[in-house]
Design an enzyme around this catalytic site. Sequence first.
Site, PDB file in Angstrom:
ATOM      1  CB  SER A  96      -0.913   0.006   1.230  1.00  0.00           C
ATOM      2  OG  SER A  96      -1.845  -1.047   1.161  1.00  0.00           O
ATOM      3  CE  LYS A 171      -5.352  -0.943   1.857  1.00  0.00           C
ATOM      4  NZ  LYS A 171      -4.115  -1.711   1.971  1.00  0.00           N
ATOM      5  CE  LYS A 239       1.885   2.376   4.704  1.00  0.00           C
ATOM      6  NZ  LYS A 239       1.352   1.528   3.589  1.00  0.00           N
TER       7      LYS A 239
END
Length: 294
Positions: A96, A171, A239
Amino acid sequence: MTTIGFIGLGIMGGPMAANLVRAGYDVIGFDLGAERLAKLREDGGRAATSLPEAVGEADIVITMLPDSPDVEAVALGEDGVIAAVKPGTLYIDMSSIAPLTARRVAEAGAAAGVRTLDAPVSGGEPGAIGGTLSIMVGGSDADFEAARPVFEALGKTIVHVGGAGAGQTVKAANQLVVGGTYALVAEALVLLEASGVDGKRGLDVLAGGLAASRILELKRQTMVDREFTPGFRIDLHHKDMGIVQSAARAAEVSLPMAGLVAQLIASARAQGYGTLDHSALLKVIENLSGRSEG
């Protein structure tokens, strides 16, 4: 037999590599952790002593790494994936990362004759172990179809969402919705309990109505029990929310709820909850209301 070079054998990558072995692929893995390489050998895969050894003769390469800088180093470095693989190799990054990084990798791959896909996943460690991940894929139609059998060994929901970087954009949207849902479930639970209502019963009702969600289905009991064993850590969601905000700036859109969710997750991390499951947003909401149980 198709040979897959698999780089990154952590919480997600390890079980994914094992599922590929079980599906009949010859998997050569590389990771900096010796115990992770040993686990791959136990699962029937082969362990490489270097990245070039893992990918040099592979038909397909998969990377599953923590963040954009890791992917840039592993994919684009002097001894990285694109430099080490044969022309025509299919390289699938399932980390990701920022959509911009995915597009940079795709551009470098095209220049070297390497086919690339960005294919981040959702479903956490349970999905990786069970082979039930949701996989959102960016890249060409032809490369997606070539990779489909690999994806089918790893997940259940597999969707080609667009060109290079599109998988990472989807995502980011996924992580925004997941983080926001956790925050709202946490607020609902705090409201129920502070009002003298049994939290479990209250969430059971919500899970059966229009407020139902996968998070309420899977996590309401652990949240009531304050059980925050990580399936996906706050640190990683922090993150990901940075990626959401960066993508929003690049697309020139305003996402005010994304900003609030990002701040709540940042607060969780600052309060020392970074290694806990992202459902630990409940602890942040409790602290805001002075209802912390310690």
